[in-house]
Design an enzyme around this catalytic site. Structure first.
Site, PDB file in Angstrom:
ATOM      1  N   THR A 101      -7.475   9.303  -0.823  1.00  0.00           N
ATOM      2  CA  THR A 101      -6.870   7.764  -0.149  1.00  0.00           C
ATOM      3  C   THR A 101      -6.247   7.447   1.230  1.00  0.00           C
ATOM      4  O   THR A 101      -4.771   8.629   1.891  1.00  0.00           O
ATOM      5  CB  THR A 101      -6.299   6.769  -1.178  1.00  0.00           C
ATOM      6  OG1 THR A 101      -6.914   7.049  -1.969  1.00  0.00           O
ATOM      7  CG2 THR A 101      -6.064   5.458  -0.646  1.00  0.00           C
ATOM      8  N   ASP A 160      -8.381   8.660  -8.664  1.00  0.00           N
ATOM      9  CA  ASP A 160      -8.334   7.742  -9.222  1.00  0.00           C
ATOM     10  C   ASP A 160      -9.863   8.010  -8.765  1.00  0.00           C
ATOM     11  O   ASP A 160      -9.746   5.753  -9.567  1.00  0.00           O
ATOM     12  CB  ASP A 160      -7.573   6.904  -8.876  1.00  0.00           C
ATOM     13  CG  ASP A 160      -7.391   7.022  -6.985  1.00  0.00           C
ATOM     14  OD1 ASP A 160      -8.610   7.568  -6.937  1.00  0.00           O
ATOM     15  OD2 ASP A 160      -6.709   6.018  -6.580  1.00  0.00           O
ATOM     16  N   GLU A 168       0.965  -1.179  -0.108  1.00  0.00           N
ATOM     17  CA  GLU A 168       0.012  -0.125  -0.263  1.00  0.00           C
ATOM     18  C   GLU A 168       0.443   1.073   0.389  1.00  0.00           C
ATOM     19  O   GLU A 168       0.667   1.940  -0.807  1.00  0.00           O
ATOM     20  CB  GLU A 168      -0.878  -0.410   1.123  1.00  0.00           C
ATOM     21  CG  GLU A 168      -2.157  -1.148   1.472  1.00  0.00           C
ATOM     22  CD  GLU A 168      -2.892  -0.802  -0.081  1.00  0.00           C
ATOM     23  OE1 GLU A 168      -3.402   0.916  -0.119  1.00  0.00           O
ATOM     24  OE2 GLU A 168      -3.695  -1.541  -0.651  1.00  0.00           O
TER      25      GLU A 168
END
Length: 281
Positions: free
Chosen positions: A76, A71, A55
């Site tokens: 995120t 994205d 990640e």
């Protein structure tokens, strides 16, 4: 290599995850194998380090990470790539609010609820102040505990239950399913963990509980199926970034071929071909 966004998943895969947990667990309750459901603290630590490498390109858990990867997932953030568009970021902040009702992220709950409800990638209302508040909160052990709890509830526990249900027994098998749940989600869509298991079952002509199928062979087939899905996901939005994340599957396959079924360090992991991470005790 975090710029390639290997750990993001779509709203399609991660939305409404809690609604499918019962379906995942109920089928497995009578078949659960304790060895597959529970890792030792040391094994779980290695599994978490692997996910963190995939990640955030670091074996150190990045509770403070937050970024707009552009994205389709909004912001995120955190140890598992929680996303503002998919609901798990909302659940994390809500869990933190239960521990610290006056924390600096509470003010953003209305925005997070709207984004999660609509699956919107908009970051309006989640600008620099929210980013700063997330990073500040990451120093609070209560916020770290909230992230840990959401990871367990949405990803680790469903993955371990699914592994047990189909007859997988080794710690590496659980780690593989755990990482898959983080990236693909556990929802009933064509890219989710249940769909990957179903396709592997067809290709392997059975499940690892069958006497004619070894766990190693089944897992290699599963990783091949997962790799193919990353290269050509059914969710077209993921075709922009998921192909770049096949290195995490290749790294897991390397551990499997090298016989690291017990997740016993030292382990060498090089998912992106430019940096070897060595996990030690």
């Amino acid at each position: 290599m975090r710029s390639i966004s290997p750990g993001v998943v779509s709203a399609w895969s991660r939305g409404l995850m809690l609604g499918v947990l019962v379906a995942l667990v109920s089928a497995s309750a009578s078949m659960a194998t304790p060895a597959a459901n529970v890792l030792t603290p040391a094994q779980r630590h290695v599994a978490d380090e692997l996910v963190s490498i995939f990640e955030n390109s670091s074996p150190t858990i990045r509770y403070d990470y937050i970024e707009d990867l552009h994205d389709g997932c909004g912001l995120t953030a955190g140890r598992a790539g929680f996303c503002s568009a998919t609901g798990d970021m909302l659940e994390t902040v809500e869990a933190y609010a239960q521990r610290r009702p006056d924390n600096g992220l509470v003010a953003y709950l209305p925005v997070l609820r709207r984004r999660a409800a609509s699956g919107s990638a908009s970051t309006d209302g989640l600008g620099r102040r929210f980013v700063a508040a997330w990073r500040a909160a990451s120093r609070d052990m209560a916020f770290r505990a909230a992230q840990d709890d959401v990871v367990d509830e949405l990803y680790f526990e469903p993955a371990a239950e699914r592994a047990a249900a189909i007859g997988l027994r080794t710690p590496l098998a659980v780690a593989i399913f755990y990482d898959t749940a983080i990236e693909h989600g556990t929802a009933q869509d064509a890219d989710g963990l249940p769909a990957l298991v179903a396709r592997t079952r067809r290709r392997a002509r059975g499940l690892p509980a069958a006497p004619h199928i070894t766990e190693r062979r089944w897992l290699m087939t599963f990783l091949a199926v997962r790799r193919a899905d990353l290269l050509a996901p059914h969710n077209r939005a993921r075709r922009v970034d998921w192909p770049d994340s096949v290195g995490r599957v290749d790294a897991l396959a390397h551990l499997l071929r090298a016989g690291h079924a017990d997740l016993e360090p030292p382990l060498a992991v090089d998912p992106w071909g430019d940096n070897v991470f060595t996990l030690t005790r």
